[in-house]
Design an enzyme around this catalytic site. Structure first.
Site, PDB file in Angstrom:
ATOM      1  N   GLU A   1      -5.961  11.749 -13.473  1.00 40.48           N
ATOM      2  CA  GLU A   1      -6.124  12.024 -12.039  1.00 40.48           C
ATOM      3  C   GLU A   1      -5.021  12.966 -11.533  1.00 40.48           C
ATOM      4  O   GLU A   1      -5.279  13.870 -10.754  1.00 40.48           O
ATOM      5  CB  GLU A   1      -6.112  10.720 -11.235  1.00 40.48           C
ATOM      6  CG  GLU A   1      -7.250   9.780 -11.639  1.00 40.48           C
ATOM      7  CD  GLU A   1      -7.755   8.922 -10.495  1.00 40.48           C
ATOM      8  OE1 GLU A   1      -7.978   9.434  -9.392  1.00 40.48           O
ATOM      9  OE2 GLU A   1      -7.947   7.710 -10.730  1.00 40.48           O
TER      10      GLU A   1
ATOM     11  N   ASP B   1      -3.533   1.415  -9.573  1.00 40.25           N
ATOM     12  CA  ASP B   1      -4.956   1.188  -9.824  1.00 40.25           C
ATOM     13  C   ASP B   1      -5.241   1.106 -11.318  1.00 40.25           C
ATOM     14  O   ASP B   1      -6.019   0.261 -11.774  1.00 40.25           O
ATOM     15  CB  ASP B   1      -5.791   2.319  -9.215  1.00 40.25           C
ATOM     16  CG  ASP B   1      -5.599   2.428  -7.716  1.00 40.25           C
ATOM     17  OD1 ASP B   1      -4.927   1.558  -7.144  1.00 40.25           O
ATOM     18  OD2 ASP B   1      -6.111   3.388  -7.129  1.00 40.25           O
TER      19      ASP B   1
ATOM     20  N   ALA C   1     -14.882   4.007  -2.200  1.00 41.99           N
ATOM     21  CA  ALA C   1     -14.799   2.976  -1.156  1.00 41.99           C
ATOM     22  C   ALA C   1     -13.421   2.329  -1.109  1.00 41.99           C
ATOM     23  O   ALA C   1     -13.214   1.345  -0.420  1.00 41.99           O
ATOM     24  CB  ALA C   1     -15.860   1.915  -1.400  1.00 41.99           C
TER      25      ALA C   1
ATOM     26  N   SER D   1     -12.921   3.139  -8.149  1.00 42.82           N
ATOM     27  CA  SER D   1     -13.869   3.423  -9.239  1.00 42.82           C
ATOM     28  C   SER D   1     -13.285   4.493 -10.157  1.00 42.82           C
ATOM     29  O   SER D   1     -13.582   4.521 -11.345  1.00 42.82           O
ATOM     30  CB  SER D   1     -15.216   3.877  -8.682  1.00 42.82           C
ATOM     31  OG  SER D   1     -15.114   5.128  -8.045  1.00 42.82           O
ATOM     32  N   SER D   2     -12.426   5.363  -9.608  1.00 42.17           N
ATOM     33  CA  SER D   2     -11.842   6.414 -10.466  1.00 42.17           C
ATOM     34  C   SER D   2     -10.894   5.788 -11.490  1.00 42.17           C
ATOM     35  O   SER D   2     -10.824   6.251 -12.628  1.00 42.17           O
ATOM     36  CB  SER D   2     -11.121   7.474  -9.631  1.00 42.17           C
ATOM     37  OG  SER D   2     -10.053   6.921  -8.920  1.00 42.17           O
TER      38      SER D   2
ATOM     39  N   GLU E   1       0.830  -1.211   0.000  1.00 42.86           N
ATOM     40  CA  GLU E   1       0.000   0.000   0.000  1.00 42.86           C
ATOM     41  C   GLU E   1       0.861   1.257   0.000  1.00 42.86           C
ATOM     42  O   GLU E   1       1.819   1.364   0.767  1.00 42.86           O
ATOM     43  CB  GLU E   1      -0.899  -0.028   1.238  1.00 42.86           C
ATOM     44  CG  GLU E   1      -2.328   0.355   0.968  1.00 42.86           C
ATOM     45  CD  GLU E   1      -3.066  -0.552  -0.010  1.00 42.86           C
ATOM     46  OE1 GLU E   1      -3.251  -0.123  -1.178  1.00 42.86           O
ATOM     47  OE2 GLU E   1      -3.457  -1.660   0.372  1.00 42.86           O
ATOM     48  N   HIS E   2       0.529   2.189  -0.890  1.00 45.96           N
ATOM     49  CA  HIS E   2       1.245   3.466  -1.064  1.00 45.96           C
ATOM     50  C   HIS E   2       2.677   3.263  -1.575  1.00 45.96           C
ATOM     51  O   HIS E   2       3.497   4.168  -1.497  1.00 45.96           O
ATOM     52  CB  HIS E   2       1.254   4.290   0.236  1.00 45.96           C
ATOM     53  CG  HIS E   2      -0.071   4.892   0.557  1.00 45.96           C
ATOM     54  ND1 HIS E   2      -0.367   6.216   0.312  1.00 45.96           N
ATOM     55  CD2 HIS E   2      -1.197   4.354   1.085  1.00 45.96           C
ATOM     56  CE1 HIS E   2      -1.616   6.464   0.694  1.00 45.96           C
ATOM     57  NE2 HIS E   2      -2.138   5.346   1.165  1.00 45.96           N
TER      58      HIS E   2
HETATM   59  P1  ADP Z   1     -12.398   5.448  -5.534  1.00 47.25           P
HETATM   60  O1  ADP Z   1     -11.485   5.541  -6.714  1.00 47.25           O
HETATM   61  O2  ADP Z   1     -11.763   4.774  -4.366  1.00 47.25           O
HETATM   62  O3  ADP Z   1     -13.730   4.858  -5.853  1.00 47.25           O
HETATM   63  P2  ADP Z   1     -12.262   8.295  -5.792  1.00 47.25           P
HETATM   64  O4  ADP Z   1     -12.716   9.407  -4.908  1.00 47.25           O
HETATM   65  O5  ADP Z   1     -10.850   8.292  -6.258  1.00 47.25           O
HETATM   66  O6  ADP Z   1     -12.657   6.940  -5.047  1.00 47.25           O
HETATM   67  O7  ADP Z   1     -13.153   8.274  -7.099  1.00 47.25           O
HETATM   68  C1  ADP Z   1     -14.571   8.368  -7.027  1.00 47.25           C
HETATM   69  C2  ADP Z   1     -15.046   9.419  -8.005  1.00 47.25           C
HETATM   70  O8  ADP Z   1     -14.882   8.944  -9.373  1.00 47.25           O
HETATM   71  C3  ADP Z   1     -16.535   9.717  -7.886  1.00 47.25           C
HETATM   72  O9  ADP Z   1     -16.794  10.661  -6.865  1.00 47.25           O
HETATM   73  C4  ADP Z   1     -16.842  10.247  -9.275  1.00 47.25           C
HETATM   74  O10 ADP Z   1     -16.442  11.606  -9.385  1.00 47.25           O
HETATM   75  C5  ADP Z   1     -15.933   9.406 -10.169  1.00 47.25           C
HETATM   76  N1  ADP Z   1     -16.696   8.253 -10.673  1.00 47.25           N
HETATM   77  C6  ADP Z   1     -16.475   6.944 -10.427  1.00 47.25           C
HETATM   78  N2  ADP Z   1     -17.415   6.160 -11.020  1.00 47.25           N
HETATM   79  C7  ADP Z   1     -18.254   6.995 -11.677  1.00 47.25           C
HETATM   80  C8  ADP Z   1     -19.448   6.837 -12.461  1.00 47.25           C
HETATM   81  N3  ADP Z   1     -19.962   5.629 -12.666  1.00 47.25           N
HETATM   82  N4  ADP Z   1     -20.030   7.954 -12.966  1.00 47.25           N
HETATM   83  C9  ADP Z   1     -19.491   9.168 -12.757  1.00 47.25           C
HETATM   84  N5  ADP Z   1     -18.402   9.382 -12.014  1.00 47.25           N
HETATM   85  C10 ADP Z   1     -17.792   8.330 -11.471  1.00 47.25           C
HETATM   86 MG    MG Z   2      -9.683   6.680  -6.835  1.00 48.17          MG
END
Ligand code: ADP
Ligand code: MG
Length: 382
Positions: free
Chosen positions: A156, A168, A119, A123-124, A29-30
């Site tokens: 990012e 990631d 989470a 997701s980003s 991690e990191h």
């Molecule tokens: P993680 O990468 O851990 O999920 P982040 O804060 O880095 O958390 O990224 C989450 C952000 O990515 C969301 O707040 C949104 O801005 C963007 N994002 C992720 N999935 C979607 C989606 N399906 N539609 C639009 N934006 C999204």
């Molecule tokens: Mg992220």
């Protein structure tokens, strides 16, 4: 390509559709932004991007996960959107790809995911990798998986002000079904390792979220860079414990601890990888426990709720396996690698020993270890 929903939203038909997965990191991690080692898996949940070219220079983008919010802007618009934060990933993607080739027209873009946002499951990264692959394909631009991952990371880094490393995006692009990838960011070497029987993954989302995560993350990165600089090294990858102790007086207590985490964590990635390859499952618990303690005490990115959840899982693993926080920190998810025969007992133990006292109930996932978005486009010896 037929998609009634897309046609209903935009009027024309989808021409390009890409799914990119989220990820869970087993250990490391990191370490990625310190040119170190990581050991993640891609999961069967992530983000899908559908798009079609337009005849003008307009971009129209809708995210299902933000209430079908529709945002419009002109190609080449570089203004940061403070209102619709998520749109910045799309703006950043277009900007980064325009550095590689000319984009001649606008797009209709539809985004939808099936993984939790924010989470710690990245997701980003799944969003940015899916955007990069979908847009580059529509441009007839052939990107190597690593180049695509770097492009997604650059979105990012350059547009979202997040100093994240490459892990990631690399695993979202290059993940392999059934395997964790040991990635060495010193010279980008990828070594797959099958997750062997009888082991399985358990991912538990604490659902605890903290604010200021972005600034804490960037701060950790600066502290690591300062520590490397003081030791006159290009990065913490070249450091070792002896050198660190030699320099202890010249490092702030925080810099010392941050560096100690990175050095020991790189070592633990090697150990877990080697032990999985050799079938030495009895050591898994020790490596994962040491990683969690190091994140908690040296890197200071854990929180009490996560510590408690990790402890409940650790104490209920009776045969082989271990647990630790996974992801950037300050909340998010815990990962356990354990004997699949013990899975149900551990899940029940969480419900009995963690959930009743928690402010917010955790979510338990049953992820499959899956392919990355570019898995079919490269060959790797497994
Ligand atoms: P993680 O990468 O851990 O999920 P982040 O804060 O880095 O958390 O990224 C989450 C952000 O990515 C969301 O707040 C949104 O801005 C963007 N994002 C992720 N999935 C979607 C989606 N399906 N539609 C639009 N934006 C999204
Ligand atoms: Mg992220």
């Amino acid at each position: 390509m037929k998609n009634k929903k897309f046609t209903k939203l935009f009027g024309n038909s989808v021409t390009t559709k890409v799914f990119a997965p989220g990820r869970v990191n087993l250990i490391g991690e990191h370490t990625d932004y310190n040119n170190g080692l990581v050991f993640p898996v891609a999961i069967d949940k992530g983000t899908t991007v559908e798009l079609a070219k337009r005849t003008d220079h307009h971009i129209k983008v809708i995210s299902k996960d933000f209430n079908y919010e529709q945002v419009e802007f002109e190609l080449g618009d570089t203004t940061y959107d403070h209102h619709n934060f998520w749109v910045n990933y799309v703006k950043g993607a277009l900007l980064e790809l325009q550095k590689l080739a000319t984009i001649n027209q606008g797009y209709n873009i539809f985004i939808y995911g099936n993984q939790p946002l924010g989470a710690g499951l990245s997701s980003s990264a799944s969003l940015t990798v899916a955007l990069v692959k979908a847009i580059s394909e529509s441009m007839d631009l052939k990107l190597e998986p690593v180049k695509a991952a770097e492009c997604a990371q650059a979105i990012e880094n350059n547009f979202l002000n997040c100093s994240c490393g490459l892990m990631d995006h690399a695993i979202s692009a290059m993940g392999l079904r059934g395997h964790a990838l040991k990635i060495d960011f010193d010279h980008f070497a990828v070594e797959p390792c099958v997750i062997p029987e009888p082991l399985t993954l358990l991912v538990v989302n604490s659902n605890v979220k903290r604010t200021l995560v972005g600034s804490e993350y960037n701060q950790r990165r600066i502290e690591c860079e300062m520590a490397a600089q003081t030791m006159q090294l290009p990065s913490l990858r070249q450091a070792n414990m002896d050198l660190l102790c030699e320099y202890q007086d010249r490092l702030s207590p925080k810099e010392f601890k941050r560096a100690r985490h990175i050095i020991s964590e790189n070592n633990r990635v090697e150990c877990l990888y080697n032990d999985l390859k050799a079938g030495n499952f009895k050591n898994i618990g020790r490596h994962m426990a040491a990683s969690h303690i190091s994140m908690r005490d040296d890197f200071e990115i854990s929180i009490p709720e996560i510590d408690h959840l990790v402890e409940v899982i650790q104490t209920n693993i009776k045969t082989i396996g271990g647990a630790r926080m996974t992801g950037g920190g300050f909340g998010g998810c815990v990962i356990a690698l354990l004997n699949k025969d013990e899975l149900q007992n551990v899940i029940q133990a969480i419900a009995k020993e963690y959930t009743p006292g928690a402010k917010i109930a955790p979510t338990i996932y049953d992820f499959k270890i899956s392919d990355g978005a570019y898995a079919s486009e490269y060959v790797i010896n497994t």
